[in-house]
Design a protein around this motif. Structure first.
Motif, PDB file in Angstrom:
ATOM      1  N   THR A   4       0.850  -1.190   0.000  1.00  0.00           N
ATOM      2  CA  THR A   4       0.000   0.000   0.000  1.00  0.00           C
ATOM      3  C   THR A   4       0.884   1.237   0.000  1.00  0.00           C
ATOM      4  OG1 THR A   4      -0.099   0.111   2.407  1.00  0.00           O
ATOM      5  CG2 THR A   4      -1.761  -1.245   1.303  1.00  0.00           C
ATOM      6  N   SER A   5       0.264   2.369  -0.245  1.00  0.00           N
ATOM      7  CA  SER A   5       1.046   3.601  -0.283  1.00  0.00           C
ATOM      8  C   SER A   5       1.627   3.942   1.084  1.00  0.00           C
ATOM      9  CB  SER A   5       0.189   4.756  -0.800  1.00  0.00           C
ATOM     10  OG  SER A   5      -0.891   4.994   0.073  1.00  0.00           O
ATOM     11  N   SER A   6       0.944   3.586   2.157  1.00  0.00           N
ATOM     12  CA  SER A   6       1.497   3.867   3.485  1.00  0.00           C
ATOM     13  C   SER A   6       2.704   2.976   3.771  1.00  0.00           C
ATOM     14  CB  SER A   6       0.431   3.680   4.563  1.00  0.00           C
ATOM     15  OG  SER A   6       0.023   2.337   4.643  1.00  0.00           O
ATOM     16  N   GLN A   7       2.679   1.731   3.313  1.00  0.00           N
ATOM     17  CA  GLN A   7       3.828   0.857   3.488  1.00  0.00           C
ATOM     18  C   GLN A   7       5.024   1.351   2.667  1.00  0.00           C
ATOM     19  OE1 GLN A   7       1.881  -2.773   2.308  1.00  0.00           O
ATOM     20  NE2 GLN A   7       1.815  -3.540   4.408  1.00  0.00           N
ATOM     21  N   LEU A   8       4.763   1.784   1.433  1.00  0.00           N
ATOM     22  CA  LEU A   8       5.841   2.317   0.606  1.00  0.00           C
ATOM     23  C   LEU A   8       6.428   3.582   1.211  1.00  0.00           C
ATOM     24  CD1 LEU A   8       4.509   1.807  -3.024  1.00  0.00           C
ATOM     25  CD2 LEU A   8       6.467   0.715  -1.960  1.00  0.00           C
ATOM     26  N   THR A   9       5.584   4.407   1.817  1.00  0.00           N
ATOM     27  CA  THR A   9       6.068   5.626   2.457  1.00  0.00           C
ATOM     28  C   THR A   9       6.989   5.302   3.617  1.00  0.00           C
ATOM     29  OG1 THR A   9       4.028   6.760   1.834  1.00  0.00           O
ATOM     30  CG2 THR A   9       5.345   7.763   3.575  1.00  0.00           C
ATOM     31  N   LYS A  10       6.609   4.327   4.445  1.00  0.00           N
ATOM     32  CA  LYS A  10       7.463   3.923   5.564  1.00  0.00           C
ATOM     33  C   LYS A  10       8.806   3.398   5.084  1.00  0.00           C
ATOM     34  CE  LYS A  10       3.637   2.668   8.562  1.00  0.00           C
ATOM     35  NZ  LYS A  10       2.933   1.563   9.226  1.00  0.00           N
ATOM     36  N   ALA A  12      10.271   4.078   2.196  1.00  0.00           N
ATOM     37  CA  ALA A  12      11.022   5.174   1.586  1.00  0.00           C
ATOM     38  C   ALA A  12      11.663   6.072   2.640  1.00  0.00           C
ATOM     39  CB  ALA A  12      10.106   5.992   0.683  1.00  0.00           C
ATOM     40  N   ILE A  13      10.960   6.352   3.720  1.00  0.00           N
ATOM     41  CA  ILE A  13      11.523   7.186   4.784  1.00  0.00           C
ATOM     42  C   ILE A  13      12.701   6.479   5.447  1.00  0.00           C
ATOM     43  CG2 ILE A  13      11.047   8.154   7.070  1.00  0.00           C
ATOM     44  CD1 ILE A  13       8.221   8.800   6.017  1.00  0.00           C
TER      45      ILE A  13
END
Length: 53
Positions: A4-10, A12-13
């Motif tokens: 999900t986009s939230s998993q990808l954001t985590k 990436a950070i």
């Protein structure tokens, strides 16, 4: 593997933090640590490798 986009954001950070340590810290041990942590982050998200970890 669907992220999900939230998993990808985590991810990436976390990888961005590892890259910042690698790029801006001059100590060789800190650079090696950053590469090791980044490798574990990537490895935990690859299906075949995550089973071994």
């Amino acid at each position: 593997m669907n992220l999900t986009s939230s998993q990808l954001t985590k991810i990436a950070i976390a990888l961005g933090g590892c890259f910042a340590v690698y790029k801006f810290v001059g100590h060789p041990a800190a650079k090696a640590m950053a590469l090791g942590v980044a490798g574990v982050i990537v490895g935990k998200n690859v299906p075949y490798i995550s089973d071994a970890l």
